[in-house]
Design a protein around this motif. Structure first.
Motif, PDB file in Angstrom:
ATOM      1  N   ASN A 160     -53.542  37.142 -49.361  1.00 11.79           N
ATOM      2  CA  ASN A 160     -53.635  35.748 -48.925  1.00 11.79           C
ATOM      3  C   ASN A 160     -54.777  35.619 -47.931  1.00 11.79           C
ATOM      4  OD1 ASN A 160     -51.566  34.132 -50.209  1.00 11.79           O
ATOM      5  ND2 ASN A 160     -50.074  35.360 -49.098  1.00 11.79           N
ATOM      6  N   TRP A 161     -55.640  34.630 -48.177  1.00  8.59           N
ATOM      7  CA  TRP A 161     -56.670  34.320 -47.203  1.00  8.59           C
ATOM      8  C   TRP A 161     -56.024  33.674 -45.974  1.00  8.59           C
ATOM      9  CZ3 TRP A 161     -61.466  36.164 -47.783  1.00  8.59           C
ATOM     10  CH2 TRP A 161     -61.904  36.500 -49.057  1.00  8.59           C
ATOM     11  N   GLN A 162     -56.739  33.716 -44.875  1.00  8.73           N
ATOM     12  CA  GLN A 162     -56.170  33.185 -43.636  1.00  8.73           C
ATOM     13  C   GLN A 162     -55.807  31.708 -43.764  1.00  8.73           C
ATOM     14  OE1 GLN A 162     -58.799  33.275 -40.161  1.00  8.73           O
ATOM     15  NE2 GLN A 162     -57.104  34.017 -38.949  1.00  8.73           N
ATOM     16  N   TYR A 163     -56.619  30.942 -44.506  1.00 13.81           N
ATOM     17  CA  TYR A 163     -56.330  29.512 -44.618  1.00 13.81           C
ATOM     18  C   TYR A 163     -55.058  29.252 -45.434  1.00 13.81           C
ATOM     19  CZ  TYR A 163     -57.960  29.209 -49.489  1.00 13.81           C
ATOM     20  OH  TYR A 163     -58.092  29.344 -50.842  1.00 13.81           O
ATOM     21  N   GLN A 164     -54.633  30.238 -46.230  1.00 11.19           N
ATOM     22  CA  GLN A 164     -53.428  30.064 -47.040  1.00 11.19           C
ATOM     23  C   GLN A 164     -52.150  30.285 -46.224  1.00 11.19           C
ATOM     24  OE1 GLN A 164     -54.997  32.899 -50.161  1.00 11.19           O
ATOM     25  NE2 GLN A 164     -54.168  31.347 -51.549  1.00 11.19           N
ATOM     26  N   THR A 200     -63.893  35.193 -41.891  1.00 12.77           N
ATOM     27  CA  THR A 200     -62.467  34.874 -41.955  1.00 12.77           C
ATOM     28  C   THR A 200     -61.687  36.180 -42.057  1.00 12.77           C
ATOM     29  OG1 THR A 200     -60.815  33.508 -43.077  1.00 12.77           O
ATOM     30  CG2 THR A 200     -62.406  34.661 -44.458  1.00 12.77           C
ATOM     31  N   GLU A 201     -60.392  36.065 -42.381  1.00 15.46           N
ATOM     32  CA  GLU A 201     -59.553  37.258 -42.542  1.00 15.46           C
ATOM     33  C   GLU A 201     -58.770  37.134 -43.846  1.00 15.46           C
ATOM     34  OE1 GLU A 201     -58.779  38.099 -37.761  1.00 15.46           O
ATOM     35  OE2 GLU A 201     -57.100  37.507 -39.048  1.00 15.46           O
ATOM     36  N   ILE A 202     -58.402  38.277 -44.392  1.00 16.32           N
ATOM     37  CA  ILE A 202     -57.542  38.303 -45.576  1.00 16.32           C
ATOM     38  C   ILE A 202     -56.445  39.329 -45.328  1.00 16.32           C
ATOM     39  CG2 ILE A 202     -58.939  40.027 -46.822  1.00 16.32           C
ATOM     40  CD1 ILE A 202     -58.232  38.434 -49.411  1.00 16.32           C
ATOM     41  N   ASP A 216     -56.983  33.450 -55.436  1.00 10.88           N
ATOM     42  CA  ASP A 216     -56.865  31.994 -55.241  1.00 10.88           C
ATOM     43  C   ASP A 216     -57.652  31.213 -56.291  1.00 10.88           C
ATOM     44  OD1 ASP A 216     -59.339  32.781 -54.371  1.00 10.88           O
ATOM     45  OD2 ASP A 216     -59.386  31.440 -52.629  1.00 10.88           O
ATOM     46  N   LEU A 261     -59.338  39.919 -54.099  1.00 10.68           N
ATOM     47  CA  LEU A 261     -60.136  38.941 -53.365  1.00 10.68           C
ATOM     48  C   LEU A 261     -60.217  37.596 -54.091  1.00 10.68           C
ATOM     49  CD1 LEU A 261     -63.169  41.121 -52.176  1.00 10.68           C
ATOM     50  CD2 LEU A 261     -61.368  40.158 -50.741  1.00 10.68           C
ATOM     51  N   PHE A 290     -62.018  30.547 -52.445  1.00 11.87           N
ATOM     52  CA  PHE A 290     -62.716  30.752 -51.177  1.00 11.87           C
ATOM     53  C   PHE A 290     -64.108  31.356 -51.355  1.00 11.87           C
ATOM     54  CE2 PHE A 290     -63.778  33.073 -47.320  1.00 11.87           C
ATOM     55  CZ  PHE A 290     -63.617  32.068 -46.374  1.00 11.87           C
TER      56      PHE A 290
END
Length: 837
Positions: free
Chosen positions: A751-755, A731-733, A707, A704, A714
């Motif tokens: 990876n986080w969704q924003y990545q 969010t999602e991972i 990043d 988690l 995050f």
């Protein structure tokens, strides 16, 4: 105390409690022989001043670091923390009543405690050196089940003495006691190699060799039964119990004497109380923050079950039995709601404010989940609303239901996802045991009346309701904007839209009613609230908003706004009661000052508190008179339940049964790190992502935090944002497990969704994950740690404080250290379906 008396403060402190005692003059002469007559006169005047009764209120909220609570003593309200309450009661007992001496001693006590705490912080800061080069251990947290702690029927005493154990085969072993009660005993063998000779549930006899001969039991053999063995190498404990019906007068008298002589601080064994307080702290954070809505299912057997009973009795037709069990009717009966779950309740409420959650949890879907023999029964449901003529029509479908109409599946997903009301829910089913609803304290009965009351089992009427519950379904909103965009790309055939009524829920066939039970937290308001809906104008420096009041109290107000509130907590606003002004000339109800105390998730519901430089504001004076003159017309706002204790019982059932994973994050020098994790173990593939190579007693959450090299990781950034805006962050991972990688730290990539900025990037990540191993996706909800509810732990903390005050202080500090909660829900199935189209 004046400066000239400061050198004699010790003498004054000793004499103050003795003013009304017969020996005061004698003690005064003994302690002041070297003082001048003038100084002796001043000392006596000061002593008598401190012995006078006091009516001042003590408020330590700004003077101590711990949470202070309202403490009423003889009609005077004080704000004291746990240590303060204990010190106050000791001083009152010493002085004989509440005096100025008690008042001043309490302030000195608070000052000394704060100075000691600040000194300790400085010492720790100078001694601690943190190694940041190997952070992986920082992300391994212990994992436990909620509300899982031993319950004792009697107090135990830490007591060490030598004993000899006689086994049924006449073999003897030497051991040492660890703690003892009237009917229980915990021991440790001197030679751990002999542990294999002890058998569970085997009867043994014990001679207490190390006690004084005067006790009369050194030659008395005491029968016990082995209940179990716990611990690990070097710390293995054997648990024994006596038969309560077997009386041995000499031994019973010995135990009673032992408790009378040694029941003081640090002697009573508090292991189970510490476990209970620890898990209840996390249960509070979980229950108040969890995004899942627990719905409890009642199973109604149909006539076919009579055939099943005969088949079972005759043992002739297994198929008939299975058919009858499958034909049982399941109905959603209760929902346990916190502030997060209320959003799901609101979504399934129609235009008449009637709850239609039964459309989502219809008997067919419940039966599918309840009869699923898999290890993790779950399903995903896609939903949307259609509004026509100001009426709400509910639509929903599962993957299996869409498969029955393959020509409509893409149209349903594409058409529904274009609506603002589009939602995706995950349903997870768990079996329930009614006995889990009983959650007493960890303190035995007969300690106090309050403990006896809290330890009472559910009433027969409540237990009858609980016995009907067979399952719990956790309803989780896993909707996601990126996912919604994916579904919008599905083919939309306009001519098929009218056929989507196959997935609509008929308004003329309403579902079963579901009783909503809201969590009962301690009532933080000091005043009763009353329902009053009246138009209001709210003004700030940049906004003028029309609103309606929902409820009022003398000093508080709850408003529903016509548009979102853009300012922060604790900002001041001006309120004008336009309609109420028409009925009074005695008060000016325009531009009254209030302070914002709470903002809901969509920023359209505010809780306000009246503020004024005077003792009471204009608003408080008006509402005090309005309420006093209209008590028969203003309904008081109370949380009612059909059966007393139902809300508490369902909350306990949820906490003990939930499949929801939660990690509790604390602020540490290295950053926001997981301190604890809770969940009930389920046999699901994604559990391997949590435990990895660790045991089931711990989880590794380093994935988690992959990043961390970025400027704004995050999790850290989210928890900082929650300080400003308390709305949960969702969010999602996406996680890939590479079985070809030998290094553990490189095996899991997340990876986080924003990545992954595009749908193509997500698809590529999924494909690579499957090529080298496994792929998992999780819905992540991050919530801010809420203010702890001390009332629910008050009795256990008070008990701890009586016997080990430092432990009570430790747990009070732990309550405030939870910065936030991270909830994970497996959505691998939904993500795969989302990107398959």
């Amino acid at each position: 105390m004046t400066p000239d008396l400061a050198p004699y403060s010790d003498i004054i402190r000793k004499l103050s409690p003795l003013v009304n005692k017969p020996n005061f003059s004698q003690e005064f002469e003994r302690l002041t022989p070297d003082l001048s007559s003038d100084m002796r006169f001043l000392v006596k005047m000061e002593v008598k001043r401190l012995a006078k009764p006091c009516i001042r209120s003590i408020d330590l909220r700004a003077k101590v670091k711990d949470e202070c609570r309202l403490y009423n003593f003889q009609g005077i309200e004080h704000y004291l923390h746990i240590n303060g309450i204990l010190e106050f009661e000791t001083l009152v007992k010493e002085f004989g009543q509440y005096t100025f001496g008690v008042y001043e001693c309490m302030h000195e006590f608070a000052l000394a405690e704060r100075q000691q705490y600040e000194l300790q912080i400085q010492e720790n800061a100078s001694l601690q050196h943190y190694d940041l080069s190997e952070p992986e251990d920082n992300y391994v947290a212990p994992c436990q089940e909620l509300l899982n702690f031993p319950i004792r029927k009697e107090e135990r005493l830490n007591y060490v003495t030598q004993i000899e154990i006689f086994l049924p085969n006449k073999q003897s072993l030497h051991a040492t006691t660890l703690d003892i009660s009237k009917y229980g005993l915990r021991i440790r063998l001197k030679d751990e190699q002999q542990q294999g000779l002890i058998k569970t549930f085997e009867p043994v006899s014990i001679l207490f060799r190390g006690v004084d001969r005067a006790s009369g039991i050194t030659r008395t053999s005491i029968p016990y039964k082995v209940l179990g063995i716990s611990g690990h190498s070097g710390k293995i404990s054997i648990h024994l119990a006596r038969d309560p019906n077997e009386n041995i007068d000499a031994f019973d008298q010995f135990i009673d004497t032992l408790f009378k002589l040694h029941k003081r601080r640090y002697k009573v064994n508090l292991d189970n109380v510490e476990m209970a307080v620890g898990t209840k702290i996390y249960e509070q954070s979980f229950a108040n923050n969890t995004p899942s809505l627990p719905v409890f299912i009642v199973r109604h057997n149909v006539r076919d079950n009579e055939k099943a009973l005969k088949a079972k009795t005759a043992k002739i037709d297994k198929d008939a039995t299975m058919h009858a069990e499958a034909s049982a009717k399941f109905v959603a009966k209760y929902a346990s709601v916190n502030s997060c779950g209320k959003r799901i309740i609101d979504y399934w409420t129609d235009e008449d404010k009637v709850l239609r959650l039964g459309y989502l949890l219809n008997p067919e879907r419940i039966a599918t989940l309840a009869n699923d023999n898999g290890s993790y029964p779950s399903m995903v449901v896609y939903c949307f609303h259609h509004v026509k003529d100001e009426k709400i029509y509910f639509y929903s479908a599962t993957e299996a239901e869409l498969a029955k109409y393959p020509e409509l599946a893409d149209t349903f997903l594409s058409y529904g996802s274009r609506k603002v009301s589009w939602r995706v829910f995950k349903l997870v089913c768990s079996d329930v045991q009614a006995s889990d609803a009983y959650s007493p304290t960890s303190v035995p009965n007969d300690v106090s009346r309050e403990i006896d009351k809290l330890n009472k089992p559910p009433s027969p009427r409540l237990q009858g309701r609980l016995n009907e519950i067979s399952n719990m379904i956790s309803v989780i909103d896993i909707s996601n904007e990126a996912g919604q965009e994916c579904y919008q790309r599905r083919e939309l055939k306009r001519e098929h839209i009218k056929h989507l009524k196959a997935f609509g829920h008929a308004r003329n066939k309403p579902p079963h009613d579901i009783e909503v039970c809201r969590h009962k937290n301690s009532e933080l308001r000091r005043q009763t609230r009353y329902v009053l809906r009246t138009p209001v104008i709210l003004k700030t420096a940049t906004q003028t908003i029309e609103a309606y009041s929902e409820d009022i109290s003398v000093s508080g107000l709850k408003l529903e706004l016509s548009e979102p509130f853009v300012h922060r907590l604790n900002s001041k606003v001006h309120i004008s009661f336009t309609k109420l002004q028409d009925i009074t000339d005695s008060f000016d109800l325009n531009d009254l000052q209030y302070r914002v105390k709470h903002i809901n998730y969509d920023k359209q519901v505010l809780h306000l508190e009246a503020v004024s430089e005077d003792e009471t504001s204009e608003a408080e004076q008006f509402f005090a008179e309005l309420i006093a003159n209209n008590t028969d017309k203003l309904p008081a706002l109370t949380a009612e339940e059909s059966i007393e204790g139902l809300s508490h019982a369902l909350r306990a059932l949820h906490s003990k049964t939930t499949p929801q994973f939660c990690a509790y994050v604390e602020k540490k020098p290295q950053g926001f790190l997981p301190a604890m994790a809770t969940m009930n173990q389920v046999r699901a593939p994604w559990m391997g992502v949590l435990h990895q190579d660790a045991s089931l007693a711990s989880v590794n959450l380093q994935w988690l935090y992959q990043d961390l090299e970025l400027k704004a990781p995050f999790i850290s950034q989210s928890l900082r944002m929650l300080r400003i805006d308390p709305k949960p962050i969702c969010t999602e991972i996406y996680v890939a497990i590479n079985h070809e990688q030998s290094l553990p730290e490189l095996r899991v990539v997340a990876n986080w969704q924003y990545q992954l900025a595009s749908h193509h990037a997500v698809k590529q990540f999924i494909a690579q994950a499957h090529a080298h191993g496994e792929f998992y996706a999780f819905n992540v909800t991050i919530n801010k740690g809420l203010k702890p509810d001390l009332e629910k732990l008050e009795q256990e903390l008070f008990y701890l404080g009586q016997h080990a005050i430092h432990k009570a202080t430790h747990f009070e500090e732990r309550m405030w250290e939870i910065a936030g909660c991270i909830f994970l829900n497996d959505i691998t199935e939904e993500v795969m379906a989302r990107y398959a189209g």
